[in-house]
Design an enzyme around this catalytic site. Structure first.
Site, PDB file in Angstrom:
ATOM      1  N   GLU A  99      -3.135   3.014  35.813  1.00 38.98           N
ATOM      2  CA  GLU A  99      -3.237   4.406  36.282  1.00 38.98           C
ATOM      3  C   GLU A  99      -2.860   4.494  37.761  1.00 38.98           C
ATOM      4  O   GLU A  99      -3.003   3.523  38.504  1.00 38.98           O
ATOM      5  CB  GLU A  99      -4.698   4.882  36.136  1.00 38.98           C
ATOM      6  CG  GLU A  99      -4.925   5.840  34.973  1.00 38.98           C
ATOM      7  CD  GLU A  99      -4.325   7.223  35.168  1.00 38.98           C
ATOM      8  OE1 GLU A  99      -3.367   7.392  35.947  1.00 38.98           O
ATOM      9  OE2 GLU A  99      -4.820   8.151  34.518  1.00 38.98           O
ATOM     10  N   ASP A 100      -2.403   5.653  38.161  1.00 40.16           N
ATOM     11  CA  ASP A 100      -2.111   5.857  39.580  1.00 40.16           C
ATOM     12  C   ASP A 100      -3.390   6.089  40.377  1.00 40.16           C
ATOM     13  O   ASP A 100      -3.605   5.480  41.418  1.00 40.16           O
ATOM     14  CB  ASP A 100      -1.127   7.034  39.777  1.00 40.16           C
ATOM     15  CG  ASP A 100      -1.558   8.321  39.071  1.00 40.16           C
ATOM     16  OD1 ASP A 100      -2.578   8.333  38.339  1.00 40.16           O
ATOM     17  OD2 ASP A 100      -0.863   9.338  39.250  1.00 40.16           O
ATOM     18  N   ASP A 103      -9.772  10.098  39.608  1.00 42.74           N
ATOM     19  CA  ASP A 103     -10.349  11.148  40.450  1.00 42.74           C
ATOM     20  C   ASP A 103     -11.703  11.552  39.830  1.00 42.74           C
ATOM     21  O   ASP A 103     -12.710  10.888  40.047  1.00 42.74           O
ATOM     22  CB  ASP A 103      -9.317  12.276  40.496  1.00 42.74           C
ATOM     23  CG  ASP A 103      -9.699  13.452  41.351  1.00 42.74           C
ATOM     24  OD1 ASP A 103     -10.536  13.288  42.232  1.00 42.74           O
ATOM     25  OD2 ASP A 103      -9.137  14.560  41.147  1.00 42.74           O
ATOM     26  N   LYS A 131     -10.734   7.491  43.748  1.00 46.72           N
ATOM     27  CA  LYS A 131     -11.361   8.548  44.568  1.00 46.72           C
ATOM     28  C   LYS A 131     -12.773   8.765  44.051  1.00 46.72           C
ATOM     29  O   LYS A 131     -13.075   9.781  43.424  1.00 46.72           O
ATOM     30  CB  LYS A 131     -10.540   9.832  44.391  1.00 46.72           C
ATOM     31  CG  LYS A 131     -10.224  10.560  45.663  1.00 46.72           C
ATOM     32  CD  LYS A 131      -9.703  11.956  45.390  1.00 46.72           C
ATOM     33  CE  LYS A 131      -8.234  12.009  45.056  1.00 46.72           C
ATOM     34  NZ  LYS A 131      -7.770  13.418  44.823  1.00 46.72           N
ATOM     35  N   PHE A 152      -5.941  14.692  48.848  1.00 47.07           N
ATOM     36  CA  PHE A 152      -4.923  14.698  47.802  1.00 47.07           C
ATOM     37  C   PHE A 152      -3.769  13.801  48.230  1.00 47.07           C
ATOM     38  O   PHE A 152      -3.180  13.988  49.281  1.00 47.07           O
ATOM     39  CB  PHE A 152      -4.444  16.120  47.491  1.00 47.07           C
ATOM     40  CG  PHE A 152      -3.801  16.198  46.145  1.00 47.07           C
ATOM     41  CD1 PHE A 152      -4.580  16.320  44.998  1.00 47.07           C
ATOM     42  CD2 PHE A 152      -2.420  16.092  46.002  1.00 47.07           C
ATOM     43  CE1 PHE A 152      -3.993  16.349  43.734  1.00 47.07           C
ATOM     44  CE2 PHE A 152      -1.824  16.114  44.745  1.00 47.07           C
ATOM     45  CZ  PHE A 152      -2.623  16.245  43.614  1.00 47.07           C
ATOM     46  N   ARG A 165       7.095  12.462  44.597  1.00 50.26           N
ATOM     47  CA  ARG A 165       6.965  11.181  43.883  1.00 50.26           C
ATOM     48  C   ARG A 165       7.853  10.089  44.470  1.00 50.26           C
ATOM     49  O   ARG A 165       7.567   8.913  44.347  1.00 50.26           O
ATOM     50  CB  ARG A 165       7.377  11.343  42.412  1.00 50.26           C
ATOM     51  CG  ARG A 165       6.405  12.136  41.568  1.00 50.26           C
ATOM     52  CD  ARG A 165       6.752  11.915  40.092  1.00 50.26           C
ATOM     53  NE  ARG A 165       6.230  12.951  39.226  1.00 50.26           N
ATOM     54  CZ  ARG A 165       4.999  12.996  38.742  1.00 50.26           C
ATOM     55  NH1 ARG A 165       4.146  12.045  39.041  1.00 50.26           N
ATOM     56  NH2 ARG A 165       4.608  13.984  37.950  1.00 50.26           N
TER      57      ARG A 165
HETATM   58  P1  IMP Z   1      -8.993  12.817  36.801  1.00 49.18           P
HETATM   59  O1  IMP Z   1      -8.938  13.155  35.360  1.00 49.18           O
HETATM   60  O2  IMP Z   1      -9.639  13.901  37.611  1.00 49.18           O
HETATM   61  O3  IMP Z   1      -9.590  11.454  37.091  1.00 49.18           O
HETATM   62  O4  IMP Z   1      -7.519  12.829  37.331  1.00 49.18           O
HETATM   63  C1  IMP Z   1      -6.655  11.842  37.025  1.00 49.18           C
HETATM   64  C2  IMP Z   1      -5.224  12.300  37.165  1.00 49.18           C
HETATM   65  O5  IMP Z   1      -5.060  13.459  38.009  1.00 49.18           O
HETATM   66  C3  IMP Z   1      -4.450  11.198  37.843  1.00 49.18           C
HETATM   67  O6  IMP Z   1      -3.972  10.275  36.891  1.00 49.18           O
HETATM   68  C4  IMP Z   1      -3.368  11.966  38.558  1.00 49.18           C
HETATM   69  O7  IMP Z   1      -2.304  12.189  37.679  1.00 49.18           O
HETATM   70  C5  IMP Z   1      -4.013  13.284  38.933  1.00 49.18           C
HETATM   71  N1  IMP Z   1      -4.557  13.227  40.315  1.00 49.18           N
HETATM   72  C6  IMP Z   1      -5.856  13.192  40.699  1.00 49.18           C
HETATM   73  N2  IMP Z   1      -5.976  13.108  42.035  1.00 49.18           N
HETATM   74  C7  IMP Z   1      -4.717  13.079  42.503  1.00 49.18           C
HETATM   75  C8  IMP Z   1      -4.167  12.970  43.842  1.00 49.18           C
HETATM   76  O8  IMP Z   1      -4.860  12.856  44.865  1.00 49.18           O
HETATM   77  N3  IMP Z   1      -2.820  12.968  43.909  1.00 49.18           N
HETATM   78  C9  IMP Z   1      -2.007  13.065  42.813  1.00 49.18           C
HETATM   79  N4  IMP Z   1      -2.463  13.150  41.573  1.00 49.18           N
HETATM   80  C10 IMP Z   1      -3.815  13.163  41.414  1.00 49.18           C
HETATM   81 MG    MG Z   2      -2.197   9.956  36.159  1.00 52.85          MG
END
Ligand code: IMP
Ligand code: MG
Length: 175
Positions: A99-100, A103, A131, A152, A165
């Site tokens: 995963e990148d 969050d 995060k 972000f 990107r």
């Molecule tokens: P989550 O479901 O809130 O954990 O979000 C996960 C996904 O949201 C990541 O895989 C990203 O694609 C996107 N995302 C969350 N935070 C960021 C950020 O700071 N920058 C870019 N993409 C984010």
């Molecule tokens: Mg992602």
């Protein structure tokens, strides 16, 4: 492009590559002798997975999954959908999700649940960024590149509305 948005360097190319190489060594040690499937989560993980692949010193096969988490601005609504599915048969296989960023944890939690019920033998997670402060679901992360602040992040595959990107480094959005 919105010219009011400013970005600020957070992690430069050298810092990222050094850390990704370390992660590659750690993962290689843990996955030695396992015939595992590396699962890149599209699209944000593409730069990370491309570098991680070359840092791994053990054999593996590669596949991708696309997920989309519905958001209002930068806040996820909790609704997750698979937009592109794995092409490999992963039943009874060891998976490593790449995963990148994690969050709120909503996306990863959904993915872990789906892949488990569909028969994966084990699932580990490698994320470039974590995060933690924003977590809504206490989801596990086995390999974390960097613990980051509640900002972000863009670049090195991560986007804001499809942009940024291509940046070879990681930056934060500032306004
Ligand atoms: P989550 O479901 O809130 O954990 O979000 C996960 C996904 O949201 C990541 O895989 C990203 O694609 C996107 N995302 C969350 N935070 C960021 C950020 O700071 N920058 C870019 N993409 C984010
Ligand atoms: Mg992602």
């Amino acid at each position: 492009m919105n010219s009011n948005i400013k970005i600020k360097l957070a992690l430069d190319r050298d810092a990222i590559h050094q850390r990704v190489n370390e992660m590659g060594r750690d993962i290689s040690a843990d996955f030695k002798g396992k015939d595992f499937l590396l699962v890149g989560v599209l699209k944000g993980s593409v730069c990370f997975i491309a570098d991680l692949m070359r840092a791994l010193e053990v054999p593996y096969t590669l596949d991708f999954i696309g997920v989309s988490t519905y958001r209002e601005g930068t806040t996820p609504s909790g609704r997750v959908e698979i937009t592109y599915d794995l092409q490999s048969n992963f039943k009874d296989r060891d998976l490593l999700i790449v995963e990148d960023i994690v969050d709120t944890g909503i996306t990863l939690d959904y993915l872990l649940g789906q892949l488990k019920v569909r028969g994966a033998k084990s699932i580990a997670v490698a994320t470039l960024l974590n995060k933690k402060e924003r977590r809504k679901i206490d989801v596990k992360t086995d390999y974390v590149g960097f613990e980051v602040e509640n900002k972000f992040y863009v670049g090195y595959g991560l986007d804001y509305k499809g942009m940024y990107r291509h940046l070879p480094f990681l930056a934060t959005l500032e306004n």
